[in-house]
Design an enzyme around this catalytic site. Structure first.
Site, mmCIF file in Angstrom:
data_model
loop_
_atom_site.group_PDB
_atom_site.id
_atom_site.type_symbol
_atom_site.label_atom_id
_atom_site.label_comp_id
_atom_site.label_asym_id
_atom_site.label_seq_id
_atom_site.Cartn_x
_atom_site.Cartn_y
_atom_site.Cartn_z
ATOM 1 N N SER A 157 0.843 -1.193 0.000
ATOM 2 C CA SER A 157 0.000 0.000 0.000
ATOM 3 C C SER A 157 0.879 1.244 0.000
ATOM 4 O O SER A 157 2.029 1.209 0.469
ATOM 5 C CB SER A 157 -0.894 0.004 1.252
ATOM 6 O OG SER A 157 -1.472 1.278 1.464
ATOM 7 N N TYR A 183 0.123 -0.274 10.521
ATOM 8 C CA TYR A 183 -0.239 -0.706 9.166
ATOM 9 C C TYR A 183 0.877 -0.358 8.183
ATOM 10 O O TYR A 183 1.248 -1.176 7.328
ATOM 11 C CB TYR A 183 -1.550 -0.035 8.744
ATOM 12 C CG TYR A 183 -2.049 -0.481 7.394
ATOM 13 C CD1 TYR A 183 -2.544 -1.771 7.213
ATOM 14 C CD2 TYR A 183 -2.021 0.386 6.296
ATOM 15 C CE1 TYR A 183 -3.010 -2.189 5.970
ATOM 16 C CE2 TYR A 183 -2.481 -0.021 5.056
ATOM 17 C CZ TYR A 183 -2.978 -1.304 4.896
ATOM 18 O OH TYR A 183 -3.432 -1.721 3.661
#
Length: 314
Positions: A157, A183
């Protein structure tokens, strides 16, 4: 420096566009997190091209519903946060493997840990996929021998640009927990995995690449905190990204999995269906809405993370 690898596809291409013309008869593929969203679309397109696809999912009922759109598909239970579940999945796999798509991922809004005390996002997004891929290495070797190559594709990501891996506090044991930072670290770890896996396995005909699907509205966002949602909305409003459809989001995965440009080379980070440019670690990220940070491709960090991951997962 070698030129970046480009393809004939772009940010608006779909997974169906990329797979068009590919005959995957005889190809065995595993897609994790394939019960919905990007994983389900990836599995559907691979199966539509003739691959025998296994949907590796935590929610078997949802996986079976997704499999109704797939030809020649199998659904198997897999909980990437549970080492015992991964071990059972690996032990039950008894055939060559040609494509491993590490698609599953979690986002948490607060601190959550596994039964082993691992921070959940790192445990699921990186350590679980690490254990799965290394456990399936014999099957990948058989697949590579059978068809002249095997590929591992892991989804990362743009969030990885916020942080490298903190080896001094991998599990947030020392500093206050920040779900966005956790994350980001897990997504950097995804990229570093591809770098080291390729170094270790390419002589066996196995390459590993990492892809950024782009901004796609999926179930992954269901646990976002208001702060996380506000950050995402602000990034979209600033033009950092434009939301893609699920088909467009899965396209870069299919590029890494199928195109000849990535058949023999790995350790790359792909964005919008092509290899991304590298961004210096000290760069102003406001000037770089795309790209891959140096820390996510650093071979020394990749080797270090591999050793740590091996120790943790046994």
């Amino acid at each position: 420096m070698a030129p970046l690898i480009t393809t004939s596809f772009s940010a608006t291409s779909t997974a169906t566009d990329v797979a068009r013309g590919h005959d995957l008869t005889g190809v065995s593929a595993i897609v994790t997190g394939a019960s919905s969203g990007l994983g389900a679309e990836t599995a559907r397109v691979l199966a539509g091209a003739g691959a025998a696809v296994t949907l590796a999912v935590r929610d078997v009922a949802a996986g079976q519903a997704a499999a109704t759109d797939c030809l020649n598909a199998t659904v198997r239970f897999l909980d990437l946060s549970d080492p015992a579940s991964i071990a059972r999945f690996v032990a039950a796999w008894d055939q060559p493997l040609h494509l491993l798509i590490n698609n599953a991922g979690v986002v948490t809004g607060g601190p959550r840990r596994t039964s082993r005390g691992w921070e959940l996002q790192l445990a699921t997004n990186h350590l679980g996929h690490f254990a799965l891929a290394t456990g399936l290495l014999p099957a990948l070797r058989r697949g590579a021998h059978e068809r002249g190559g095997a590929r591992v594709v892991t989804l990362s990501s743009t969030a990885h640009m916020r942080s490298g891996v903190d080896f001094d506090d991998l599990q947030f044991d020392r500093r206050p927990y920040d779900p966005q930072l956790a994350y980001a670290r897990s997504k950097t770890a995804n990229s570093l995995f591809g770098v080291e896996a390729t170094r270790l396995w390419r002589d066996d005909g196995i390459v590993a690449n990492t892809v950024n699907p782009g901004g796609v509205a999926t179930g992954l966002q269901r646990h976002f905190t208001p702060r996380q949602k506000a950050s995402l909305d602000a990034a979209e409003a600033a033009g950092v990204f434009t939301y893609k459809t699920v088909g467009q989001g899965a396209a870069t995965t299919l590029v890494a999995a199928l195109l000849p440009e990535f058949a023999r080379t790995g350790g790359h980070y792909l964005d919008d269906c092509r290899e991304a440019y590298t961004v210096p670690d000290d760069a102003d990220l406001a000037q770089h809405p795309h790209g891959v940070m140096q820390w996510a491709l650093d071979p020394d960090l990749a080797t270090r993370l591999w050793a740590v991951s091996s120790d943790l997962t046994g």
